[in-house]
Enzyme design. Structure first.
Site, short mmCIF file in Angstrom:
data_model
loop_
_atom_site.label_atom_id
_atom_site.label_comp_id
_atom_site.label_asym_id
_atom_site.label_seq_id
_atom_site.Cartn_x
_atom_site.Cartn_y
_atom_site.Cartn_z
N HIS A 115 -24.85 -18.11 -18.70
CA HIS A 115 -23.45 -18.48 -18.44
C HIS A 115 -22.63 -17.29 -17.95
O HIS A 115 -21.44 -17.43 -17.64
CB HIS A 115 -22.82 -19.12 -19.69
CG HIS A 115 -22.51 -18.19 -20.80
ND1 HIS A 115 -23.32 -18.05 -21.91
CD2 HIS A 115 -21.47 -17.34 -21.00
CE1 HIS A 115 -22.78 -17.16 -22.74
NE2 HIS A 115 -21.65 -16.72 -22.20
N ASP B 123 -29.98 -20.59 -22.23
CA ASP B 123 -28.93 -19.67 -21.80
C ASP B 123 -29.51 -18.27 -21.60
O ASP B 123 -29.29 -17.35 -22.38
CB ASP B 123 -27.80 -19.65 -22.84
CG ASP B 123 -26.54 -18.97 -22.33
OD1 ASP B 123 -26.48 -18.68 -21.12
OD2 ASP B 123 -25.64 -18.73 -23.15
N SER C 221 -20.79 -11.87 -23.97
CA SER C 221 -22.09 -12.54 -24.05
C SER C 221 -23.19 -11.70 -23.42
O SER C 221 -22.93 -10.75 -22.70
CB SER C 221 -22.03 -13.88 -23.34
OG SER C 221 -21.09 -14.73 -23.91
#
Length: 261
Positions: free
Chosen positions: A65, A111, A209
């Site tokens: 992402h 992810d 992230s």
């Protein structure tokens, strides 16, 4: 559970995850410059947006992402824990984004992404850049095992919308039983690891992230998501992509030096 109930539950979990991507390190400590020299700052238009980690001379691993629309705006900084000290020699262009083909959104898992750098990283020197090894087989981490996570996100919950810190922060986190994690969340992807943020006053949060979950000196997970509550722990468990579930895909890309078609 009826199909409608499952749908409503999935929607609720998705809402919790939205705007909750990343890992600001809450109640961590400054990372020693002699360690974690594989850490990467993934940047969009030279602004830190995600963490990452070097897994080969020309590939950085991060979260799917973290992908951007314009590849030319993406770069990676390696070789410093202090982003204020980043210079041209530390910045690498990105030639290719290899996002896992099954990734749709974090609520569905997968992810994970590999970034092919525009040039190979020179390993060693006065301020050496190092690789971090990956698992060689699927893992079954024991509950309460202490691992670590690092990132450049804000260090205080109330600042979780106001940018990042310059110096890399690191935090110890315990592995959380997968069944317990599933129960607390209601629904989580299959290919994840839960660690930290639950029944504790520290954990990850919005803004950074892609950083690694490190156990036994291996990168075993990638920061994926948590609950968007302002990072006031204790809370629901933090969720990481389980790298060991993607080893054939990773190996193929690192060997062929290109995305798997």
């Amino acid at each position: 559970m009826h199909a409608l109930q499952k749908c409503l539950l999935f929607t609720a979990v998705t809402c919790l995850i939205q705007n909750a991507l990343g890992s600001e390190i809450i109640n961590g400590k400054k990372a020693d410059e002699k360690f974690m020299q594989y850490m990467a700052s993934v940047q969009n238009n030279k602004i830190h947006t995600c963490g990452g980690f070097l897994v080969s001379e020309d590939f950085v691993m991060t979260a799917a992402h973290c992908a951007v629309k314009k590849l030319k705006s993406l770069s990676v900084v390696l070789g410093t824990h202090d982003l204020k000290k980043a210079n041209k020699k530390m910045r690498y262009g990105v030639k290719m984004m290899c996002r896992h083909p099954a990734f749709k959104e974090v609520a569905n898992g997968n992810d994970i992404m590999l970034l092919k750098l525009s040039k190979k990283v020179s390993l060693g020197g006065k301020k050496p850049i190092k690789l971090i090894p990956l698992p060689i087989q699927q893992l079954n981490l024991k509950e309460k095992k202490i691992c670590s996570v690092a990132g450049w996100g804000p260090t205080e919950p109330r600042k979780h919308r106001s940018g990042y810190v310059n110096e890399l922060q690191v935090l110890d986190v315990p592995i959380i039983n997968k069944d317990e994690c599933q129960k607390v969340w209601g629904q989580i992807p299959k290919n994840v690891i839960c660690a930290g943020g639950y029944k504790a006053k520290s954990g990850i949060c919005q803004g950074d992230s892609g950083g690694p979950l490190i156990c036994n000196k291996l990168a075993v997970g990638i920061v994926s998501f948590n609950n968007d509550n302002g990072c006031n722990y204790p809370d629901v468990p933090n969720v990481y992509t389980d790298i060991s579930q993607f080893l054939p895909w990773i190996t193929d890309i690192l060997k062929k030096k290109k995305c798997k078609g």
